[in-house]
Design a protein around this motif. Sequence first.
Motif, PDB file in Angstrom:
ATOM      1  N   ASP A 261       0.978  -1.095   0.034  1.00 29.72           N
ATOM      2  CA  ASP A 261       0.053   0.009   0.235  1.00 29.72           C
ATOM      3  C   ASP A 261       0.775   1.049  -0.035  1.00 29.72           C
ATOM      4  OD1 ASP A 261      -3.102   0.998   0.632  1.00 29.72           O
ATOM      5  OD2 ASP A 261      -1.942   1.946   1.992  1.00 29.72           O
ATOM      6  N   ALA A 262       1.883   1.248   0.886  1.00 32.58           N
ATOM      7  CA  ALA A 262       2.844   2.351   0.724  1.00 32.58           C
ATOM      8  C   ALA A 262       3.729   2.599  -0.451  1.00 32.58           C
ATOM      9  CB  ALA A 262       3.519   2.364   2.203  1.00 32.58           C
ATOM     10  N   LEU A 263       4.029   1.214  -0.898  1.00 38.25           N
ATOM     11  CA  LEU A 263       5.004   1.341  -2.195  1.00 38.25           C
ATOM     12  C   LEU A 263       3.991   2.119  -3.477  1.00 38.25           C
ATOM     13  CD1 LEU A 263       6.719  -1.906  -1.828  1.00 38.25           C
ATOM     14  CD2 LEU A 263       7.834   0.285  -2.215  1.00 38.25           C
ATOM     15  N   PHE A 264       2.595   1.791  -3.081  1.00 42.07           N
ATOM     16  CA  PHE A 264       1.792   2.215  -4.274  1.00 42.07           C
ATOM     17  C   PHE A 264       1.846   3.585  -4.156  1.00 42.07           C
ATOM     18  CE2 PHE A 264      -2.147   3.774  -5.827  1.00 42.07           C
ATOM     19  CZ  PHE A 264      -2.074   3.254  -7.344  1.00 42.07           C
ATOM     20  N   ASP A 265       1.407   4.010  -2.942  1.00 41.34           N
ATOM     21  CA  ASP A 265       1.127   5.692  -2.639  1.00 41.34           C
ATOM     22  C   ASP A 265       2.603   6.377  -3.016  1.00 41.34           C
ATOM     23  OD1 ASP A 265      -0.863   7.494  -1.474  1.00 41.34           O
ATOM     24  OD2 ASP A 265       0.634   7.818   0.313  1.00 41.34           O
ATOM     25  N   ALA A 266       3.714   6.049  -2.354  1.00 45.84           N
ATOM     26  CA  ALA A 266       4.915   6.780  -2.897  1.00 45.84           C
ATOM     27  C   ALA A 266       5.025   6.974  -4.465  1.00 45.84           C
ATOM     28  CB  ALA A 266       5.893   5.988  -2.336  1.00 45.84           C
ATOM     29  N   PHE A 267       4.911   5.710  -5.047  1.00 44.59           N
ATOM     30  CA  PHE A 267       4.823   5.941  -6.687  1.00 44.59           C
ATOM     31  C   PHE A 267       3.997   6.965  -7.292  1.00 44.59           C
ATOM     32  CE2 PHE A 267       5.155   4.533 -11.078  1.00 44.59           C
ATOM     33  CZ  PHE A 267       6.454   3.948 -10.961  1.00 44.59           C
ATOM     34  N   TRP A 268       2.718   6.671  -6.728  1.00 44.83           N
ATOM     35  CA  TRP A 268       1.624   7.595  -7.192  1.00 44.83           C
ATOM     36  C   TRP A 268       2.213   8.960  -6.975  1.00 44.83           C
ATOM     37  CZ3 TRP A 268      -3.277   6.921  -9.364  1.00 44.83           C
ATOM     38  CH2 TRP A 268      -4.162   7.841  -9.273  1.00 44.83           C
ATOM     39  N   CYS A 269       2.763   9.294  -5.911  1.00 44.60           N
ATOM     40  CA  CYS A 269       3.076  10.772  -5.817  1.00 44.60           C
ATOM     41  C   CYS A 269       4.328  11.270  -6.253  1.00 44.60           C
ATOM     42  CB  CYS A 269       3.023  10.920  -4.203  1.00 44.60           C
ATOM     43  SG  CYS A 269       1.578  10.837  -3.284  1.00 44.60           S
ATOM     44  N   GLY A 270       5.041  10.248  -7.119  1.00 43.47           N
ATOM     45  CA  GLY A 270       6.020  10.759  -7.596  1.00 43.47           C
ATOM     46  C   GLY A 270       7.438  10.146  -7.338  1.00 43.47           C
ATOM     47  N   ASP A 271       7.457   9.555  -6.194  1.00 43.99           N
ATOM     48  CA  ASP A 271       8.667   9.179  -5.556  1.00 43.99           C
ATOM     49  C   ASP A 271       8.830   7.749  -6.135  1.00 43.99           C
ATOM     50  OD1 ASP A 271      10.775   8.395  -3.961  1.00 43.99           O
ATOM     51  OD2 ASP A 271       9.986   9.105  -2.252  1.00 43.99           O
ATOM     52  N   THR A 272       9.468   7.338  -7.061  1.00 43.63           N
ATOM     53  CA  THR A 272       9.559   6.121  -7.655  1.00 43.63           C
ATOM     54  C   THR A 272      10.553   5.294  -7.024  1.00 43.63           C
ATOM     55  OG1 THR A 272      11.343   7.324  -9.382  1.00 43.63           O
ATOM     56  CG2 THR A 272       8.600   7.097  -9.997  1.00 43.63           C
ATOM     57  N   GLN A 273      11.566   5.814  -6.287  1.00 44.43           N
ATOM     58  CA  GLN A 273      12.532   5.244  -5.581  1.00 44.43           C
ATOM     59  C   GLN A 273      12.406   4.809  -3.955  1.00 44.43           C
ATOM     60  OE1 GLN A 273      16.119   7.548  -6.795  1.00 44.43           O
ATOM     61  NE2 GLN A 273      16.298   6.064  -8.475  1.00 44.43           N
ATOM     62  N   TRP A 274      11.195   5.115  -3.598  1.00 40.04           N
ATOM     63  CA  TRP A 274      10.775   5.130  -2.121  1.00 40.04           C
ATOM     64  C   TRP A 274      10.953   3.560  -1.906  1.00 40.04           C
ATOM     65  CZ3 TRP A 274       7.264   2.370   0.748  1.00 40.04           C
ATOM     66  CH2 TRP A 274       7.134   2.787   2.094  1.00 40.04           C
ATOM     67  N   ASN A 275      11.526   3.217  -0.630  1.00 39.24           N
ATOM     68  CA  ASN A 275      11.548   1.923   0.008  1.00 39.24           C
ATOM     69  C   ASN A 275      11.239   1.983   1.340  1.00 39.24           C
ATOM     70  OD1 ASN A 275      11.521  -0.850  -0.956  1.00 39.24           O
ATOM     71  ND2 ASN A 275      13.538  -1.048  -0.185  1.00 39.24           N
ATOM     72  N   PRO A 276      10.328   0.990   1.898  1.00 32.53           N
ATOM     73  CA  PRO A 276      10.388   1.008   3.390  1.00 32.53           C
ATOM     74  C   PRO A 276      11.733   1.235   4.090  1.00 32.53           C
ATOM     75  CG  PRO A 276       8.659  -0.646   2.297  1.00 32.53           C
ATOM     76  CD  PRO A 276       9.906  -0.168   1.382  1.00 32.53           C
ATOM     77  N   ASP A 277      11.585   1.767   5.238  1.00 30.50           N
ATOM     78  CA  ASP A 277      12.821   1.619   5.925  1.00 30.50           C
ATOM     79  C   ASP A 277      13.406   0.335   6.528  1.00 30.50           C
ATOM     80  OD1 ASP A 277      13.190   4.533   5.681  1.00 30.50           O
ATOM     81  OD2 ASP A 277      11.895   5.092   7.387  1.00 30.50           O
ATOM     82  N   ASN A 278      12.341  -0.423   6.905  1.00 29.84           N
ATOM     83  CA  ASN A 278      12.483  -1.696   7.555  1.00 29.84           C
ATOM     84  C   ASN A 278      11.750  -2.925   6.855  1.00 29.84           C
ATOM     85  OD1 ASN A 278      13.187  -3.874   8.924  1.00 29.84           O
ATOM     86  ND2 ASN A 278      11.781  -3.522  10.488  1.00 29.84           N
ATOM     87  N   PRO A 279      12.171  -3.035   5.388  1.00 34.07           N
ATOM     88  CA  PRO A 279      11.445  -3.727   4.361  1.00 34.07           C
ATOM     89  C   PRO A 279      11.452  -5.231   4.702  1.00 34.07           C
ATOM     90  CG  PRO A 279      13.607  -3.530   3.605  1.00 34.07           C
ATOM     91  CD  PRO A 279      13.640  -2.709   5.101  1.00 34.07           C
ATOM     92  N   THR A 280      11.940  -5.745   5.909  1.00 33.55           N
ATOM     93  CA  THR A 280      11.851  -7.131   6.148  1.00 33.55           C
ATOM     94  C   THR A 280      10.747  -7.499   6.894  1.00 33.55           C
ATOM     95  OG1 THR A 280      14.179  -7.527   5.628  1.00 33.55           O
ATOM     96  CG2 THR A 280      12.738  -9.330   6.741  1.00 33.55           C
ATOM     97  N   VAL A 281       9.703  -8.211   6.773  1.00 36.49           N
ATOM     98  CA  VAL A 281       8.661  -8.759   7.161  1.00 36.49           C
ATOM     99  C   VAL A 281       8.288 -10.270   7.279  1.00 36.49           C
ATOM    100  CG1 VAL A 281       6.071  -8.574   7.885  1.00 36.49           C
ATOM    101  CG2 VAL A 281       7.259  -6.782   7.005  1.00 36.49           C
TER     102      VAL A 281
END
Length: 371
Positions: free
Chosen positions: A170-190
Motif C-alpha cells: 500500500d505504501a509503495l503504491f502511494d509513494a509511486f503515485w506521488c512521484g517518488d519512484t525510488q521509495w522503499n520501506p525503512d525496514n522492508p523485512t517482514v
Amino acid sequence: MNTGPGGDACEPEGGAVKNVFRLFGEGDELYADMARSIRTATRRIFLASYILAADEVGAHLLDELMKQSRQGLDVRIHVDALGSSGVLTRQHRRQLRAAGVRLQRFHSWSWRHPLRYNRRDHRKLLVVDGETAYVGGFNIHREGSRRFYGPQRWRDMHVRINGPLAKEADALFDAFWCGDTQWNPDNPTVGNNRIIPNTTRACRVQLRCAIKEQLAGASDRIWLATPYFVPDRGLRKQLVLAARRGIDVRILTTEKTDSIPAQWAARAFYRELLEHGVRVFEYTPRLLHSKVLLVDDAWGSIGTANFDYRSLFINYELTLISENEALNGQLRNEFITDLRDAREITGIAWKHRGFIKGAYDTLGLLLRKWL
C-alpha cells in the motif's frame, strides 16, 4: 492445505508477524478473487497494471472499481501509458474519472522528454484497504483468461498476500503515485519476506543485487522461469559458476513469444550456458509469462520483473521475495509441472542450428539492452 495454485491459502508464518499467501496459476480464478476483494473494500483500492484493457476481463473489474468509487472509497488506478495504449481508450478514461476514480498514466509521450518514454511502469499490483495485496505476472487483459482467450491463454503466476506485507505494498503504491519512484520501506523485512522495487535511492539495481547474492550462495538448485531471458554479463557468470560447482541450474523460458527479438537475444546465450552444464528448457504449449526464481529450498521470488536488462535496469518493477516454506513449495511444484510441458535444449542440436538462425541470435544480442 492445498499445494496447487488457486487452492487454499499457504500456511502463515509463525511468530507475531504473519503473512498468508495464496498462489494463482489461472487468470480466471485470479480475476474473480480480485473482484471479490474490490467488492469487500471499505476504505481504499489501489491498482497498478502495465496492461489494463477494457476488454471482457478488464471491463468487469473497472465496473467494480467505479461502483466503489461512487460509494465514496478512495479508488486510484495507475497504468502505463504505453502498455495500456489502445486498450484503455480516452472514452474509458473519461468514464472512470466521471465515476470519481483517480487515474494516472505513467510516462505519456512528450516531445520535451522523449527519452523517458523508454522507461516504463511494468508493475502489476492491487492493494485493498492496506490489508490484501496481489502481485505477479498477470496483466489485466483477455490473454490471461481461459474463458475468453481459450486454451492458448498465457501461462502466468500471481500471489495474493494478506498481512503486514500488504501494508508495505500500500505504501509503495502511494509513494509511486506521488512521484517518488525510488521509495522503499525503512525496514522492508517482514517475517523473512519482502516486496521490493528494482530501484531505490540507496541502490539503483536493488533487485539485481538481491538475485546475484542468492545465485552466488546457492548450494543445491537454481530454477528460473522467465519469458524474456536476457541477463547481463554478471548474472550469466553467476549461473555458469553455479553449474560448474555442481548446482542444479535450470532455465525455463518460452518457445511461443510476443517478442521475437527478445527470443533471438535469449537464444544467443544458450551455447555458453549449455557448455557449462546449465540446463535450458523452452515451454511449448503456450506463451510462458511467469517470473519465478527459486534458490535451494528456502528462497523464492515471484513478481513482475523479467530476467532481462529492461526489468533489472530500466523499467519499474515489484517483486515478492519470500522464505515461506509453503509458498516456495507450491512454486517448485508448478515449475516441475511446467518442465513436463517443455522441450529441453541440447548442446549437440544447438551447435547445428544453421547460419541464418545464428545471425538472428546475433542481431538480438546487439539489441539486448533495448528490448
